[in-house]
Design a protein around this motif. Sequence first.
Motif, PDB file in Angstrom:
ATOM      1  N   UNK A 274      64.329   7.110  94.517  1.00  0.00           N
ATOM      2  CA  UNK A 274      63.692   7.897  95.566  1.00  0.00           C
ATOM      3  C   UNK A 274      63.776   9.251  95.190  1.00  0.00           C
ATOM      4  N   UNK A 275      63.826   9.540  93.997  1.00  0.00           N
ATOM      5  CA  UNK A 275      64.201  11.060  93.595  1.00  0.00           C
ATOM      6  C   UNK A 275      62.632  11.763  92.788  1.00  0.00           C
ATOM      7  N   UNK A 276      62.466  13.012  93.309  1.00  0.00           N
ATOM      8  CA  UNK A 276      61.247  13.440  92.898  1.00  0.00           C
ATOM      9  C   UNK A 276      61.758  14.571  91.736  1.00  0.00           C
ATOM     10  N   UNK A 277      61.020  14.812  90.696  1.00  0.00           N
ATOM     11  CA  UNK A 277      61.433  15.652  89.673  1.00  0.00           C
ATOM     12  C   UNK A 277      60.294  16.607  89.246  1.00  0.00           C
ATOM     13  N   UNK A 278      60.414  17.755  89.867  1.00  0.00           N
ATOM     14  CA  UNK A 278      59.480  18.917  89.610  1.00  0.00           C
ATOM     15  C   UNK A 278      59.389  19.162  87.860  1.00  0.00           C
ATOM     16  N   UNK A 279      58.164  19.065  87.260  1.00  0.00           N
ATOM     17  CA  UNK A 279      58.323  19.528  85.909  1.00  0.00           C
ATOM     18  C   UNK A 279      57.415  20.973  86.116  1.00  0.00           C
ATOM     19  N   UNK A 280      58.252  22.157  86.492  1.00  0.00           N
ATOM     20  CA  UNK A 280      57.474  23.145  86.679  1.00  0.00           C
ATOM     21  C   UNK A 280      57.018  23.697  85.565  1.00  0.00           C
TER      22      UNK A 280
END
Length: 131
Positions: free
Chosen positions: A86-92
Motif C-alpha cells: 500500500x505504498x505510493x511513490x511520487x515520480x516527481x
Amino acid sequence: MPSGGECGSIIIWNLREVSDVSTWIATATRRYNDDRQSGNNHPFQGYPEPEGLLGWGTTPDGDFFNWRTLGEPDDWDCVFYHFSNAKMILLEDKGFVDVLVDLLEHNSPLMPYPIDPDNLQPPCAYTEEVW
C-alpha cells in the motif's frame, strides 16, 4: 479489460476503451480509499478529486501507474501505487513517457521491485487481454 501495450510487467490501458478504463479507474480509486480507511495515510486522493490520481496502467500483481492531475495535463507527474505494501511513490517531474523510458533503460526508482528488469526488454507487443 482490453489492454493497450504490454512490455513484460506493464499493461498500459487502452484509453480509447472509455467504459473499461472508467471501471479500472474506479477500482483504483476504491482501492486507495479502502487503504485510507484501513489506516494508510496516503498523500493522494483518487480521481476525480482535485489533484487526484488518474490511472494509466497496471502490473499483473495489481500495482497501478497513475498521473497526479495537478496543473496542465502535459505537466502531470506520475505516481506508482505498490499494492502489496500500500505504498505510493511520487515520480516527481516524470510524465508517462519519462516513466516508461526510465523503466526500459533500467534507470527507474521503481526497480528492482516491483518490476523485474529482465521482463522489460523491447520490442514490446500490443496485446488484447481481458481481465
